[in-house]
Enzyme design. Structure first.
Site, short mmCIF file in Angstrom:
data_model
loop_
_atom_site.label_atom_id
_atom_site.label_comp_id
_atom_site.label_asym_id
_atom_site.label_seq_id
_atom_site.Cartn_x
_atom_site.Cartn_y
_atom_site.Cartn_z
N ASP A 1 0.87 -1.17 0.00
CA ASP A 1 0.00 0.00 0.00
C ASP A 1 0.91 1.22 0.00
O ASP A 1 1.41 1.63 1.05
CB ASP A 1 -0.91 -0.02 1.23
N ASP B 1 -2.14 0.94 7.40
CA ASP B 1 -1.50 0.79 6.09
C ASP B 1 -1.08 -0.67 5.87
O ASP B 1 -1.18 -1.19 4.76
CB ASP B 1 -0.29 1.71 5.97
N GLU C 1 -1.38 -1.26 -4.83
CA GLU C 1 -2.63 -0.55 -5.03
C GLU C 1 -2.40 0.60 -6.01
O GLU C 1 -1.39 1.30 -5.94
CB GLU C 1 -3.16 -0.01 -3.71
#
Length: 171
Positions: A7, A142, A70
């Site tokens: 992420d 996260d 992502e």
């Protein structure tokens, strides 16, 4: 197979590693790479280098077979979006340089895969990650997001493998 989820973020980049054995998923590790926007590392290039070194250490320690990152969404802050894109570039580069294939997923695709709803909240995503990886403890939100990205990639890769073995028209 080990899957690394990333992420990306310039200040906090979450990472999570899972082990995939058929339909079974197992948590291996998760964490966050932090870069500080303070006097010690004010330079963007230095922060990106810190991020690269951190991801390289994770990749070396856990030897993933696959990675997933992502995708960046565009928001109203163009400068912030650009910086996030640069952090995302590092997240794509680090595994690619050691030959680890990298998948990319939109945030809504990750949520839909993990929760079943593309506009799920963070709490819902974290709950479903806990359901799919019993006993997991997140180092940060996260890191939880990174584990969700890894789960998403694992499910998509399993679906792709199934489509490849089924006769045409059977899927």
């Amino acid at each position: 197979m080990r899957v690394l989820g990333i992420d990306p973020g310039l200040r906090n980049t979450g990472w999570g590693v899972i082990f995939v054995d058929g339909p079974r998923l197992r948590h291996i590790a998760n964490g966050v790479i932090k870069t500080a926007a303070d006097s010690a590392t004010p330079d963007l290039a230095q922060r990106l280098a810190e991020l690269y070194r951190g991801l390289t250490a994770v990749i070396t320690a856990y030897a993933p077979d696959l990675a997933a990152v992502e995708q960046t969404f565009v928001n109203k802050d163009a400068v912030g979006t650009l910086k996030l894109g640069q952090a995302r570039g590092i997240a794509l580069l680090a595994p690619a340089l050691v030959g680890v294939p990298v998948g990319e997923y939109a945030p809504n695709a990750v949520k839909k895969t993990v929760v079943g709803v593309g506009h799920a909240g963070k709490e819902q995503v974290q709950h479903m990650v806990r359901v799919q990886l019993p006993g997991v403890r997140f180092e940060s939100p996260d890191a939880a997001d990174a584990l969700a990205i890894a789960i998403c990639h694992a499910h998509h890769m399993q679906g792709r493998a199934l489509r490849e073995v089924l006769p045409k028209g059977a899927a």
